[in-house]
Design a protein around this motif. Structure first.
Motif: not given
Ligand code: DON
Length: 564
Positions: A467-469, A394-396, A374-376, A413-418
């Motif tokens: 928002g991730g992807s 923090l990723n999630g 959950e990124t901001t 838990n950023e390792m999941d972005d690999f």
């Molecule tokens: O760096 C990235 O792209 C992800 N870790 C972002 C994750 C994210 O935005 C989750 N929040 N909604």
């Protein structure tokens, strides 16, 4: 459609508690503004600006306040990117992304049969990359800070020590993570665990004395207050209790890196955005290039034609992302090819006005010449015209769910972005391969897209989102909402969003935000339209023709614009 926009407008009226006049243009400030995901954090940033601090000072203080009052994404245990444009035109991109620990390895999330174990890259101690946030703040401060460092950190310490009242969303967030906090922590994080049968409610006061002490070490020792001494020892002790692999060496050697921003132009606007290890700047450039010569304005906002064209631009950019993008310090990213306008426009030659492409027919581009290699979100403009765009994560939501025992903060838990295995989707459904494979010390690919736009050489917009992807497509659409569809900042942020990321081959759209006729037309030409929940929380600032600033604080969250 009009009805839906009216409802969105009404919701924003309720969320912003402003006048109708303000909602149609968003919050307006004469000189300076902070837009962030939590009102208390936006107020901390505003106070720094009122004291005469610059946009960098305010961005640092706001982020540290978010680390306290918005623990789901605000952080010191994660990482982020800062894109800035100073009033004198100097532009920078600061990379404080987490990196793989030195003991990390390509197959660390595969079982003996070679199957991916995604739970391990998503939760618990092994999911964390080496945090970068505090190193980023220190680097930004060394280059541009104007107020004393201690004055930037102190408001966050005060919030953590004296406590803050939970907003409804924060109370829900803590309650819904209760079981995960109990499961994944080696020391019970009592400050966030509500008493049995008495869940957190709006207005409850939460204090985090351990975090206040950690922040006090950062106030007194700067970067070393996190990466060395007591805090570093507490992180490593936590890792040892939970079988994690971050070491003292990982922490002591962490450095934020100044990088050359991605720059390009769309009509008479210039965009400045984040380079690798983010995919954001490159993919945004590709999508803008792909649609630049198309008649979006004439087709109209959310017409079948404009959505179709934008979806096809998104599909093609994400196909390249999956193959070509990763940490450019470890992998040859073909930056010049991807950023060439001709390349993106040529890729749109297979675009058929009357028919959706199929992702299986769209492959990443093939380049003959390898290149060297959950990124901001918060947006700030100060009274001098310096602008800062920061996305941090923090990723999630709540990251790995692991608090550093005795230090009061969550690890990412950023390792999941690999790409933990070629073609295996991460938590956002994104796939990757060699470019984004794990290697010790490598930064995982991100979608974060902190962006600044200028028009005829003058500051025009500061924009970004979590928002991730969906980050890149949300930024893309928000920009076009203003430039092509003549919206103000708040209206552009409020507008419903859609998203295509190549794989899976579906177009997600915000439920209730699109009229049924347009959806039927899009389905008719072959798009697999799927309703989804909210996408992103865009926080942005627009410079109006009279020089005033209009904030766009996303009504999808509790985001707030503050200014003077
Ligand atoms: O760096 C990235 O792209 C992800 N870790 C972002 C994750 C994210 O935005 C989750 N929040 N909604």
């Amino acid at each position: 459609m009009k009805n839906i926009l009216a409802i969105v407008g009404l919701l924003s009226l309720m969320a912003c508690k402003s006048t109708i006049e303000e909602v149609s243009r968003g919050v307006i400030a004469e000189e300076a503004m902070v837009v962030a995901a939590h009102p208390l954090a936006a107020e901390v940033g505003l106070k720094i600006l009122e004291k005469g601090g610059n946009a960098i000072d305010a961005a640092i203080a706001t982020q540290l306040a978010l680390a306290v009052v918005y623990p789901g994404a605000g952080n010191i245990g994660g990482g982020g990117f800062m894109v800035s444009r100073m009033a004198n035109g100097e532009i920078t991109a600061l990379d404080y992304r987490e990196k793989a620990p030195l003991k990390g390895s390509k197959n660390m999330y595969l079982d003996a049969d070679g199957n991916a174990i995604p739970s391990a890259s998503r939760r618990g101690h092994l999911a964390s990359g080496v945090p970068g946030t505090v190193a980023g703040h220190a680097a930004a401060f060394d280059k541009y800070g104007s107020l004393p460092w201690a004055e930037l950190v102190q408001p966050a310490i005060d919030l953590a020590a004296k406590g803050w009242a939970l907003t409804p969303a924060e109370a829900r967030g803590l309650n819904s993570n209760r079981e995960a906090f109990l499961e994944f922590n080696t020391i019970r994080p009592d400050f966030f665990i509500a008493p049995e049968n008495q869940p957190w409610a709006e207005g409850d006061t939460v204090k985090n004395q351990e975090l206040a002490s950690t922040l006090a070490r950062i106030r007194d020792l700067g970067k070393d207050g996190f990466y060395k001494g007591i805090t570093a020892d507490l992180i490593v002790a936590e890792m040892e209790r939970g079988n994690g692999i971050i070491s003292l060496e990982d922490l002591a050697s962490y450095e934020a890196i100044w990088r050359k921003p991605i720059q390009g132009n769309y009509k008479n606007y210039e965009f400045i955005s984040m380079p690798p290890p983010s995919s954001g700047g490159i993919a945004l450039a590709q999508m803008l290039h792909a649609v630049e010569d198309l008649p979006l304005k004439e087709s109209g906002f959310h017409s079948m034609e404009s959505i179709h064209a934008m979806v096809e631009a998104e599909r093609r950019a994400y196909a390249d992302r999956a193959t070509h993008l990763g940490d450019a310090d470890f992998y040859d990213v073909p930056l010049n090819h991807l950023l060439s306008k001709t390349y993106s426009q040529e890729r749109m030659m297979s675009f058929d006005l009357n028919k959706a492409s199929k992702s299986e027919d769209i492959k990443a581009g093939i380049f003959e010449v390898a290149e060297s290699m959950e990124t901001t979100h918060l947006s700030v403009v100060d009274a001098q015209g310096n602008a800062v765009s920061v996305t941090t994560t923090l990723n999630g939501g709540m990251g790995s769910k692991v608090f550093v025992g005795g230090a009061g903060f969550l690890l990412n838990n950023e390792m999941d972005d690999f790409s933990i295995k070629p073609g295996f989707p991460n938590m956002f459904g994104l796939v990757g391969g060699e470019a984004n494979a794990i290697a010790p010390g490598k930064r995982m690919l991100s979608s974060m897209t902190p962006t600044i736009l200028t028009k005829n050489g003058e500051l025009f917009m500061v924009v970004g989102t979590p928002g991730g992807s969906t980050i890149i497509t949300s930024v893309f659409q928000t920009i076009l909402n203003v430039i092509e569809f003549d919206m103000g900042m708040q209206e552009a942020v409020n507008a419903p969003r859609f998203h295509h990321q190549w794989l899976p081959d579906v177009v997600r759209f915000e439920r209730d935000g699109f009229d049924s006729l347009t959806l039927a037309q899009l389905r008719n030409i072959g798009h697999n339209m799927q309703p989804s929940g909210n996408m992103g929380r865009v926080d942005a600032i627009l410079v109006l023709p009279d020089g005033k600033l209009e904030g766009g604080a996303d009504l999808r969250g509790e985001d707030a614009a503050r200014g003077f």
